[in-house]
Design an enzyme around this catalytic site. Sequence first.
Site, PDB file in Angstrom:
ATOM      1  N   PHE A 197       4.523   0.996  10.130  1.00 23.31           N
ATOM      2  CA  PHE A 197       4.614  -0.457  10.293  1.00 23.31           C
ATOM      3  C   PHE A 197       4.387  -1.205   8.994  1.00 23.31           C
ATOM      4  CE2 PHE A 197       0.214   0.741  10.871  1.00 23.31           C
ATOM      5  CZ  PHE A 197      -0.452  -0.164  10.053  1.00 23.31           C
ATOM      6  N   GLY A 198       3.615  -0.620   8.061  1.00 21.61           N
ATOM      7  CA  GLY A 198       3.206  -1.302   6.849  1.00 21.61           C
ATOM      8  C   GLY A 198       1.836  -0.843   6.407  1.00 21.61           C
TER       9      GLY A 198
ATOM     10  N   LYS B 241      -3.572  -6.674   8.892  1.00 20.29           N
ATOM     11  CA  LYS B 241      -2.472  -5.746   9.147  1.00 20.29           C
ATOM     12  C   LYS B 241      -1.190  -6.413   8.672  1.00 20.29           C
ATOM     13  CE  LYS B 241      -0.580  -2.974  12.982  1.00 20.29           C
ATOM     14  NZ  LYS B 241      -0.724  -2.699  14.451  1.00 20.29           N
TER      15      LYS B 241
ATOM     16  N   GLY C 139       0.815   2.939   7.729  1.00 18.77           N
ATOM     17  CA  GLY C 139       1.613   3.624   8.731  1.00 18.77           C
ATOM     18  C   GLY C 139       3.047   3.195   8.586  1.00 18.77           C
TER      19      GLY C 139
ATOM     20  N   ASP D 237      -2.047   4.613  23.154  1.00 20.76           N
ATOM     21  CA  ASP D 237      -2.231   5.273  21.856  1.00 20.76           C
ATOM     22  C   ASP D 237      -3.708   5.554  21.605  1.00 20.76           C
ATOM     23  OD1 ASP D 237      -1.341   6.418  19.494  1.00 20.76           O
ATOM     24  OD2 ASP D 237      -1.333   4.535  18.377  1.00 20.76           O
TER      25      ASP D 237
END
Length: 307
Positions: free
Chosen positions: A32-33, A50, A30, A144
């Site tokens: 973010f990474g 993550k 995503g 979310d």
Amino acid sequence: MAAIESQLIVGQVLQSSSTQYTIIEFIGEGCFGKVAKCHVNSTSELVAVKIMKDTFVQDVEEELSMLSKINVLDPDQFNLVKFHERFEYSSYTCLVFELLEMDLFQYLKTEIGSSMYVNQIRPIAKQMLVALQRLQSLGIIHSDIKSDNVMVVNTEEDALQAKLIDFGLAHPSSSATPGRWLQPIGYRAPEVCLGLSYTEAIDMWGLGCTLANLYLNANLFPVRCEYLMMKAMVEYLGMPSEDQLLFGMHTKKYFCQEADELGLTWRLLTPEEYSGINGVKAKEWPPWRPHFYSLDDLIYVSFLYNV
């Protein structure tokens, strides 16, 4: 994503203060990474790591703040993803979670292949309600909730177990700010769309849209155009109340007032008006997607649609 892809590769070892994680494959990504499936070298356990870009430092701290509150709970009892540790590797912040099999979007597509029956959906709904009730007790809004953020623990088990993941956009209910843009298109609650005050109830809306997705094998509300999303809301549920329209910070993004014999009346903007006011072209309603006039109409859906 290019920066991460150029420096992190399959087979690379990520080192925390106490544990080595070997990257087996990248299983998600995503803004973010990336998310990597990793092997814990000392125990042979598989985990999900993550890997956050250094530009998302503030987001990392906010997510960790939420995870620290959640981590005092029994994640299995309350159907929440289990968080193991945070560590720094090179210029990245890494968050280690238990590895879950697949999200509901993948499950519906690869394991079911069609819509799900109500008796199949009910256990998932119950588990997610338990998770949301616990988050509410902690004063946390996930913000979310969608099919991608509900994971199936193990598809080989007879009783399907689901867990809620991704607290990157979670925040305390005490910091809820009217007008803040939250939730993905198609899962966004009316109060968020209009820029009104909101509570943990927006997560219930997101869950409802997620469960409807399982029932329909399609999205309840359009997910590629904010205007069509609002148009569908009005068709299914009717116009928002006068007070909601008057006090919404974003009301005039979707609605306008015009004079008639009764005075000033609110109406939904036309696609052309929406495009002119917002500088974003409204997509056309797909010819294969039916118009419903209440949620009861969904009972009679016998074909798939998508936008």
